[in-house]
Design an enzyme around this catalytic site. Structure first.
Site, short mmCIF file in Angstrom:
data_model
loop_
_atom_site.label_atom_id
_atom_site.label_comp_id
_atom_site.label_asym_id
_atom_site.label_seq_id
_atom_site.Cartn_x
_atom_site.Cartn_y
_atom_site.Cartn_z
N ASN A 1 -6.96 12.43 -10.92
CA ASN A 1 -7.62 12.77 -12.18
C ASN A 1 -7.64 14.29 -12.31
OD1 ASN A 1 -9.99 13.75 -10.81
ND2 ASN A 1 -10.54 11.60 -10.48
N VAL B 1 -7.45 2.05 -13.68
CA VAL B 1 -8.64 2.44 -14.45
C VAL B 1 -8.26 3.08 -15.79
CG1 VAL B 1 -10.56 4.10 -14.43
CG2 VAL B 1 -10.12 2.68 -12.44
N ASP C 1 0.84 -1.20 0.00
CA ASP C 1 0.00 0.00 0.00
C ASP C 1 0.88 1.24 0.00
OD1 ASP C 1 -1.81 2.02 0.48
OD2 ASP C 1 -2.67 1.10 2.27
N GLY D 1 -9.29 3.92 -6.74
CA GLY D 1 -7.92 3.40 -6.80
C GLY D 1 -7.01 4.04 -5.78
N VAL D 2 -5.80 4.33 -6.21
CA VAL D 2 -4.80 4.86 -5.28
C VAL D 2 -5.19 6.26 -4.82
CG1 VAL D 2 -3.20 5.79 -7.03
CG2 VAL D 2 -2.32 4.92 -4.86
N ASP D 3 -5.87 7.02 -5.67
CA ASP D 3 -6.36 8.35 -5.31
C ASP D 3 -7.30 8.27 -4.11
OD1 ASP D 3 -6.89 11.08 -5.51
OD2 ASP D 3 -8.04 10.92 -7.38
P1 ADP Z 1 -5.08 5.34 -12.90
O1 ADP Z 1 -6.42 6.01 -12.99
O2 ADP Z 1 -3.92 6.32 -13.10
O3 ADP Z 1 -4.98 4.12 -13.74
P2 ADP Z 1 -5.52 3.74 -10.47
O4 ADP Z 1 -5.54 4.23 -9.06
O5 ADP Z 1 -6.78 3.21 -11.05
O6 ADP Z 1 -4.93 4.96 -11.34
O7 ADP Z 1 -4.39 2.63 -10.62
C1 ADP Z 1 -3.01 2.90 -10.63
C2 ADP Z 1 -2.30 1.74 -9.97
O8 ADP Z 1 -2.37 1.91 -8.55
C3 ADP Z 1 -2.89 0.37 -10.26
O9 ADP Z 1 -1.82 -0.52 -10.54
C4 ADP Z 1 -3.58 0.00 -8.94
O10 ADP Z 1 -3.57 -1.40 -8.72
C5 ADP Z 1 -2.67 0.67 -7.94
N1 ADP Z 1 -3.20 0.93 -6.60
C6 ADP Z 1 -4.48 1.06 -6.18
N2 ADP Z 1 -4.52 1.31 -4.86
C7 ADP Z 1 -3.23 1.36 -4.43
C8 ADP Z 1 -2.59 1.56 -3.17
N3 ADP Z 1 -3.28 1.80 -2.05
N4 ADP Z 1 -1.23 1.52 -3.12
C9 ADP Z 1 -0.49 1.30 -4.24
N5 ADP Z 1 -1.03 1.10 -5.45
C10 ADP Z 1 -2.38 1.12 -5.54
#
Ligand code: ADP
Length: 203
Positions: free
Chosen positions: A53, A155, A39, A61-63
Protein backbone atom coordinates in the site's frame (compact mmCIF):
# COMPACT_ATOMS: atom_id res chain seq x y z
CA UNK A 1 -14.77 -34.92 18.10
CA UNK A 2 -14.11 -37.71 15.67
CA UNK A 3 -10.44 -37.58 14.73
CA UNK A 4 -11.13 -39.08 11.33
CA UNK A 5 -13.39 -36.20 10.28
CA UNK A 6 -11.26 -33.43 11.85
CA UNK A 7 -7.99 -34.53 10.21
CA UNK A 8 -6.65 -32.01 7.70
CA UNK A 9 -7.68 -32.77 4.15
CA UNK A 10 -4.65 -33.56 2.02
CA UNK A 11 -5.11 -34.13 -1.68
CA UNK A 12 -2.00 -35.83 -3.04
CA UNK A 13 -2.30 -34.04 -6.36
CA UNK A 14 -2.62 -30.55 -4.91
CA UNK A 15 -0.79 -30.28 -1.62
CA UNK A 16 0.54 -26.72 -1.85
CA UNK A 17 2.29 -27.11 1.52
CA UNK A 18 4.66 -29.77 0.25
CA UNK A 19 4.79 -29.43 -3.51
CA UNK A 20 7.77 -27.50 -4.88
CA UNK A 21 6.94 -23.81 -5.28
CA UNK A 22 8.22 -23.92 -8.83
CA UNK A 23 5.81 -26.46 -10.45
CA UNK A 24 3.85 -24.46 -13.01
CA UNK A 25 0.21 -25.09 -13.97
CA UNK A 26 0.81 -23.62 -17.41
CA UNK A 27 3.33 -21.54 -19.37
CA UNK A 28 3.03 -18.79 -22.00
CA UNK A 29 5.25 -16.59 -24.20
CA UNK A 30 7.76 -19.34 -25.03
CA UNK A 31 7.96 -20.42 -21.40
CA UNK A 32 8.91 -16.97 -20.11
CA UNK A 33 5.61 -16.64 -18.17
CA UNK A 34 4.44 -19.43 -15.86
CA UNK A 35 1.32 -19.84 -13.75
CA UNK A 36 1.59 -21.15 -10.18
CA UNK A 37 -0.64 -21.74 -7.18
CA UNK A 38 0.67 -21.35 -3.64
CA UNK A 39 2.54 -19.00 -1.33
CA UNK A 40 4.48 -16.29 -3.16
CA UNK A 41 7.03 -15.99 -0.35
CA UNK A 42 8.45 -19.47 -1.07
CA UNK A 43 9.60 -18.57 -4.58
CA UNK A 44 13.39 -18.35 -4.94
CA UNK A 45 13.56 -15.82 -7.77
CA UNK A 46 15.61 -12.65 -8.23
CA UNK A 47 12.67 -10.57 -6.96
CA UNK A 48 9.22 -11.06 -5.50
CA UNK A 49 6.72 -8.33 -6.26
CA UNK A 50 4.73 -7.10 -3.27
CA UNK A 51 1.16 -5.78 -3.55
CA UNK A 52 2.01 -3.01 -1.09
CA UNK A 53 0.00 0.00 0.00
CA UNK A 54 1.08 3.62 -0.39
CA UNK A 55 2.52 3.79 3.13
CA UNK A 56 5.07 1.02 2.38
CA UNK A 57 4.79 0.23 6.09
CA UNK A 58 3.12 -3.15 5.72
CA UNK A 59 -0.44 -4.37 5.54
CA UNK A 60 -2.47 -7.55 5.29
CA UNK A 61 -2.68 -10.15 2.54
CA UNK A 62 0.44 -10.85 0.55
CA UNK A 63 2.12 -7.73 2.00
CA UNK A 64 1.76 -9.12 5.52
CA UNK A 65 3.03 -12.52 4.40
CA UNK A 66 6.16 -10.98 2.82
CA UNK A 67 7.03 -8.92 5.90
CA UNK A 68 6.35 -11.86 8.25
CA UNK A 69 8.51 -14.28 6.27
CA UNK A 70 11.22 -11.75 5.33
CA UNK A 71 11.76 -10.21 8.76
CA UNK A 72 12.39 -6.61 9.85
CA UNK A 73 15.07 -5.75 7.25
CA UNK A 74 12.34 -5.21 4.62
CA UNK A 75 10.40 -2.75 6.78
CA UNK A 76 13.62 -0.87 7.61
CA UNK A 77 14.38 -0.52 3.90
CA UNK A 78 10.80 0.62 3.18
CA UNK A 79 11.02 3.27 5.93
CA UNK A 80 14.27 4.57 4.42
CA UNK A 81 12.66 4.84 0.96
CA UNK A 82 9.64 6.66 2.42
CA UNK A 83 11.90 9.15 4.19
CA UNK A 84 14.25 9.81 1.28
CA UNK A 85 12.10 9.50 -1.86
CA UNK A 86 8.38 9.28 -1.15
CA UNK A 87 7.53 11.16 2.06
CA UNK A 88 3.84 11.22 1.12
CA UNK A 89 3.75 7.56 0.16
CA UNK A 90 4.35 5.57 -3.03
CA UNK A 91 1.92 6.63 -5.79
CA UNK A 92 -0.34 3.99 -7.35
CA UNK A 93 1.44 2.13 -10.18
CA UNK A 94 4.98 3.05 -9.09
CA UNK A 95 7.55 0.48 -7.92
CA UNK A 96 10.58 0.48 -5.60
CA UNK A 97 13.21 -2.17 -4.78
CA UNK A 98 14.35 -3.39 -1.35
CA UNK A 99 16.22 -6.29 0.18
CA UNK A 100 14.24 -9.50 0.60
CA UNK A 101 15.55 -10.01 4.14
CA UNK A 102 15.25 -13.66 5.14
CA UNK A 103 13.18 -14.69 2.10
CA UNK A 104 14.61 -17.12 -0.48
CA UNK A 105 14.27 -14.41 -3.15
CA UNK A 106 17.06 -11.79 -3.48
CA UNK A 107 14.93 -8.63 -3.58
CA UNK A 108 11.37 -7.42 -3.11
CA UNK A 109 9.82 -4.95 -5.53
CA UNK A 110 7.00 -3.04 -3.84
CA UNK A 111 4.25 -1.66 -6.04
CA UNK A 112 0.88 -0.14 -5.17
CA UNK A 113 -2.11 -1.45 -7.09
CA UNK A 114 -5.25 0.56 -7.83
CA UNK A 115 -8.24 0.29 -5.53
CA UNK A 116 -10.99 -0.85 -7.90
CA UNK A 117 -13.57 1.87 -8.47
CA UNK A 118 -11.46 4.63 -6.89
CA UNK A 119 -9.54 5.95 -9.92
CA UNK A 120 -12.24 7.28 -12.26
CA UNK A 121 -11.88 4.56 -14.89
CA UNK A 122 -8.06 4.56 -14.92
CA UNK A 123 -7.83 1.29 -12.98
CA UNK A 124 -6.65 -0.88 -15.90
CA UNK A 125 -3.97 1.64 -16.86
CA UNK A 126 -2.76 1.82 -13.25
CA UNK A 127 -2.72 -1.96 -12.84
CA UNK A 128 -0.72 -2.23 -16.08
CA UNK A 129 1.70 0.38 -14.68
CA UNK A 130 2.34 -1.85 -11.64
CA UNK A 131 3.45 -4.74 -13.85
CA UNK A 132 5.32 -2.55 -16.38
CA UNK A 133 7.19 -0.49 -13.76
CA UNK A 134 8.07 -3.58 -11.69
CA UNK A 135 9.47 -5.35 -14.77
CA UNK A 136 11.40 -2.26 -15.88
CA UNK A 137 12.84 -1.71 -12.39
CA UNK A 138 13.94 -5.35 -12.31
CA UNK A 139 15.56 -5.06 -15.73
CA UNK A 140 17.32 -1.82 -14.71
CA UNK A 141 18.88 -3.81 -11.84
CA UNK A 142 19.89 -6.73 -14.11
CA UNK A 143 17.34 -9.07 -12.49
CA UNK A 144 16.05 -11.81 -14.78
CA UNK A 145 13.41 -13.71 -12.76
CA UNK A 146 10.35 -12.32 -10.98
CA UNK A 147 7.30 -13.67 -9.17
CA UNK A 148 4.12 -11.59 -9.00
CA UNK A 149 1.02 -12.02 -6.83
CA UNK A 150 -2.39 -11.12 -8.30
CA UNK A 151 -2.01 -7.40 -7.55
CA UNK A 152 -5.19 -5.56 -6.45
CA UNK A 153 -7.41 -8.65 -6.57
CA UNK A 154 -7.62 -9.02 -2.78
CA UNK A 155 -8.61 -6.20 -0.45
CA UNK A 156 -8.36 -3.69 -3.35
CA UNK A 157 -11.30 -5.39 -5.07
CA UNK A 158 -10.12 -5.70 -8.69
CA UNK A 159 -12.19 -8.43 -10.40
CA UNK A 160 -9.74 -11.27 -11.11
CA UNK A 161 -11.18 -11.96 -14.58
CA UNK A 162 -10.56 -8.34 -15.63
CA UNK A 163 -7.10 -8.36 -14.02
CA UNK A 164 -6.23 -11.48 -16.05
CA UNK A 165 -6.82 -9.59 -19.29
CA UNK A 166 -4.81 -6.56 -18.18
CA UNK A 167 -1.91 -8.63 -16.84
CA UNK A 168 -1.61 -10.92 -19.86
CA UNK A 169 -1.77 -8.12 -22.44
CA UNK A 170 0.70 -6.01 -20.44
CA UNK A 171 3.18 -8.88 -20.06
CA UNK A 172 2.98 -9.63 -23.79
CA UNK A 173 3.82 -6.01 -24.63
CA UNK A 174 6.46 -5.40 -21.97
CA UNK A 175 8.35 -8.68 -22.33
CA UNK A 176 8.74 -7.95 -26.05
CA UNK A 177 10.83 -4.92 -25.00
CA UNK A 178 12.84 -6.72 -22.28
CA UNK A 179 14.63 -9.66 -23.93
CA UNK A 180 16.75 -10.31 -20.82
CA UNK A 181 13.72 -10.95 -18.59
CA UNK A 182 13.80 -14.73 -18.68
CA UNK A 183 11.21 -15.82 -16.13
CA UNK A 184 8.01 -14.23 -14.85
CA UNK A 185 5.94 -16.32 -12.45
CA UNK A 186 2.32 -15.38 -11.73
CA UNK A 187 1.51 -16.87 -8.32
CA UNK A 188 -2.14 -17.32 -7.33
CA UNK A 189 -3.00 -18.02 -3.72
CA UNK A 190 -5.82 -20.45 -4.45
CA UNK A 191 -6.52 -22.98 -7.21
CA UNK A 192 -9.77 -21.08 -7.94
CA UNK A 193 -7.83 -17.86 -8.61
CA UNK A 194 -5.42 -19.72 -10.89
CA UNK A 195 -8.37 -21.21 -12.79
CA UNK A 196 -9.96 -17.77 -13.31
CA UNK A 197 -6.69 -16.49 -14.77
CA UNK A 198 -6.45 -19.46 -17.12
CA UNK A 199 -10.02 -18.84 -18.33
CA UNK A 200 -9.62 -15.10 -18.96
CA UNK A 201 -6.02 -14.39 -20.04
CA UNK A 202 -5.27 -13.08 -23.55
CA UNK A 203 -1.82 -14.52 -24.15
P1 ADP B 1 -4.37 -5.94 -2.78
O1 ADP B 1 -4.50 -4.99 -1.63
O2 ADP B 1 -3.44 -5.41 -3.87
O3 ADP B 1 -5.69 -6.40 -3.30
P2 ADP B 1 -3.99 -8.44 -1.29
O4 ADP B 1 -2.74 -8.89 -0.60
O5 ADP B 1 -5.18 -8.15 -0.47
O6 ADP B 1 -3.54 -7.18 -2.19
O7 ADP B 1 -4.38 -9.52 -2.39
C1 ADP B 1 -3.70 -9.71 -3.60
C2 ADP B 1 -3.75 -11.18 -3.95
O8 ADP B 1 -2.73 -11.86 -3.22
C3 ADP B 1 -5.06 -11.88 -3.60
O9 ADP B 1 -5.43 -12.70 -4.70
C4 ADP B 1 -4.69 -12.73 -2.39
O10 ADP B 1 -5.45 -13.92 -2.33
C5 ADP B 1 -3.26 -13.07 -2.70
N1 ADP B 1 -2.39 -13.51 -1.59
C6 ADP B 1 -2.51 -13.28 -0.27
N2 ADP B 1 -1.49 -13.86 0.40
C7 ADP B 1 -0.70 -14.45 -0.54
C8 ADP B 1 0.50 -15.22 -0.50
N3 ADP B 1 1.14 -15.49 0.65
N4 ADP B 1 1.02 -15.67 -1.68
C9 ADP B 1 0.41 -15.39 -2.86
N5 ADP B 1 -0.71 -14.68 -2.96
C10 ADP B 1 -1.27 -14.22 -1.81
Amino acid sequence: RNSATSAPLRLWFFDTATMPASSPLATFLDGRVSIHVGDLTRHAVDALVNAANASLLGGGGVDGAIHRAGGPAILDACRAIRASRWPEGLPTGEAVLTTAGDLPARYVIHTVGPVYGQHGGREAELLANCYRNSLQLAADNALTSLAFPAISTGVYGYPPSEAAQVVSTTLTAVLATLPGMAEVRLVFFSPADGAIFLRHHRF
